[in-house]
Design an enzyme around this catalytic site. Structure first.
Site, PDB file in Angstrom:
ATOM      1  N   ARG A  21      11.490  -2.192  11.588  1.00  0.00           N
ATOM      2  CA  ARG A  21      10.405  -1.601  12.376  1.00  0.00           C
ATOM      3  C   ARG A  21      10.094  -2.514  13.561  1.00  0.00           C
ATOM      4  NH1 ARG A  21       5.450   0.137   8.429  1.00  0.00           N
ATOM      5  NH2 ARG A  21       4.297  -0.890  10.079  1.00  0.00           N
ATOM      6  N   ARG A  54      -9.697  -0.015   9.293  1.00  0.00           N
ATOM      7  CA  ARG A  54      -9.178  -1.345   9.601  1.00  0.00           C
ATOM      8  C   ARG A  54     -10.213  -2.211  10.301  1.00  0.00           C
ATOM      9  NH1 ARG A  54      -3.467   0.140   9.199  1.00  0.00           N
ATOM     10  NH2 ARG A  54      -2.106  -1.559   9.650  1.00  0.00           N
ATOM     11  N   ARG A  80      11.684  -6.827   5.755  1.00  0.00           N
ATOM     12  CA  ARG A  80      11.705  -5.390   5.432  1.00  0.00           C
ATOM     13  C   ARG A  80      12.699  -4.637   6.322  1.00  0.00           C
ATOM     14  NH1 ARG A  80       6.112  -2.266   5.083  1.00  0.00           N
ATOM     15  NH2 ARG A  80       5.851  -2.916   7.243  1.00  0.00           N
ATOM     16  N   LYS A  92       0.835  -1.220   0.000  1.00  0.00           N
ATOM     17  CA  LYS A  92       0.000   0.000   0.000  1.00  0.00           C
ATOM     18  C   LYS A  92       0.866   1.264   0.000  1.00  0.00           C
ATOM     19  CE  LYS A  92      -2.301  -0.880   3.830  1.00  0.00           C
ATOM     20  NZ  LYS A  92      -1.653  -2.129   4.296  1.00  0.00           N
ATOM     21  N   ARG A 112      -0.141  -8.988  13.477  1.00  0.00           N
ATOM     22  CA  ARG A 112      -0.780  -8.000  12.593  1.00  0.00           C
ATOM     23  C   ARG A 112      -1.583  -8.687  11.491  1.00  0.00           C
ATOM     24  NH1 ARG A 112       4.200  -5.053  10.631  1.00  0.00           N
ATOM     25  NH2 ARG A 112       2.871  -3.519   9.602  1.00  0.00           N
TER      26      ARG A 112
HETATM   27  P1  AMP Z   1       0.764   0.341   9.256  1.00  0.00           P
HETATM   28  O1  AMP Z   1       1.973   1.162   9.031  1.00  0.00           O
HETATM   29  O2  AMP Z   1      -0.407   0.797   8.416  1.00  0.00           O
HETATM   30  O3  AMP Z   1       1.009  -1.143   9.137  1.00  0.00           O
HETATM   31  O4  AMP Z   1       0.287   0.604  10.773  1.00  0.00           O
HETATM   32  C1  AMP Z   1       1.149   0.304  11.870  1.00  0.00           C
HETATM   33  C2  AMP Z   1       0.331   0.177  13.152  1.00  0.00           C
HETATM   34  O5  AMP Z   1      -0.364   1.408  13.423  1.00  0.00           O
HETATM   35  C3  AMP Z   1      -0.769  -0.875  13.144  1.00  0.00           C
HETATM   36  O6  AMP Z   1      -0.266  -2.181  13.420  1.00  0.00           O
HETATM   37  C4  AMP Z   1      -1.687  -0.356  14.237  1.00  0.00           C
HETATM   38  O7  AMP Z   1      -1.153  -0.598  15.525  1.00  0.00           O
HETATM   39  C5  AMP Z   1      -1.636   1.144  14.007  1.00  0.00           C
HETATM   40  N1  AMP Z   1      -2.698   1.596  13.053  1.00  0.00           N
HETATM   41  C6  AMP Z   1      -2.522   2.091  11.802  1.00  0.00           C
HETATM   42  N2  AMP Z   1      -3.710   2.384  11.224  1.00  0.00           N
HETATM   43  C7  AMP Z   1      -4.654   2.045  12.139  1.00  0.00           C
HETATM   44  C8  AMP Z   1      -6.081   2.086  12.140  1.00  0.00           C
HETATM   45  N3  AMP Z   1      -6.774   2.510  11.073  1.00  0.00           N
HETATM   46  N4  AMP Z   1      -6.726   1.656  13.256  1.00  0.00           N
HETATM   47  C9  AMP Z   1      -6.052   1.222  14.335  1.00  0.00           C
HETATM   48  N5  AMP Z   1      -4.716   1.144  14.402  1.00  0.00           N
HETATM   49  C10 AMP Z   1      -4.019   1.550  13.326  1.00  0.00           C
END
Ligand code: AMP
Length: 216
Positions: free
Chosen positions: A159, A92, A126, A16, A170
């Protein structure tokens, strides 16, 4: 004319971020991403909201979702100032999808499909530049010098939530909470499922075609 309103859905590791960057370059829209917004606010004090943890960072490092109230506010604020946008990392869960429907209309809903084993391989391998955020992979996208960013010379790090344990968590959270969101949008105007296991350029050409056809 205002820019397109684009939603990009997909599991963690589906690409994404990469495709959103392409969309920003090509269509001049804003990248609204909850993951980056939360990473910049990992230490934010949310203790007065009476949740399990006191900061977003504690949820993130465990691979769990940050509470809806925190995330909804971030998205509402970001969308209110954006003309066109690509929204990445939100919604999400179904509650967030319903919240989003009250905030804005969507022209295109893209879903990047990638199988679970491939996702795990992508996430755990990654590496990210600690200075400029450029992504690498230990097998598929190595820097010229190990551990050093080609773009800016910054140090490459993993990360906190790309460790095997957090990544598996996740993906489980995605399957349980976010796959129903994909189904929620399947009948939405402009919904397109894209094969995210293709090479990045081939994924991009499908994504670009989907956005262009929504503009006709
Ligand atoms: P990402 O970089 O999109 O994988 O997001 C990293 C982390 O941020 C996720 O594993 C969640 O802990 C938090 N996060 C990101 N977007 C959301 C969302 N829409 N709702 C809840 N937690 C989020």
């Amino acid at each position: 004319m205002s820019g397109p309103h684009i939603l990009i859905l997909g599991a963690p590791g589906a690409g994404k971020g990469t495709q959103s960057a392409n969309i920003v370059d090509e269509f001049g829209v804003e990248h609204v991403t909850t993951g980056d917004a939360l990473r910049s606010n990992k230490e934010m004090d949310i203790s007065d909201m009476d949740f399990e943890y006191d900061t977003p960072g504690e949820y993130m490092d465990a691979g769990e979702l940050v509470p809806d109230a925190v995330v909804n506010a971030i998205v509402e604020e970001a969308l209110s100032s954006a003309d066109g946008y690509v929204l990445d990392g939100y919604p999400r869960n179904l509650e967030q999808a319903e919240e989003l429907a009250d905030m804005t209309d969507l022209d295109v809903v893209l879903y990047l499909e990638v199988a679970r084993e491939e996702l795990l391989d992508r996430l755990t391998g990654r590496r990210v530049c600690s200075e400029c955020g450029t992504n690498y992979h230990v097998k598929y996208n190595q820097p010229e010098e190990e551990g050093v960013c080609d773009e800016c010379g910054g140090e490459l790090v993993q990360r906190d939530d790309d460790t095997r344990e957090a990544a598996e968590n996740r993906l489980e959270v995605f399957e349980e909470n976010t796959l129903p969101v994909v189904d929620y949008y399947r009948d939405h105007d402009g919904f397109v499922a894209v094969d995210g296991e293709q090479a990045p350029d081939a994924v991009w050409s499908d994504v670009k075609a989907a956005i262009e056809s929504s503009e006709e």
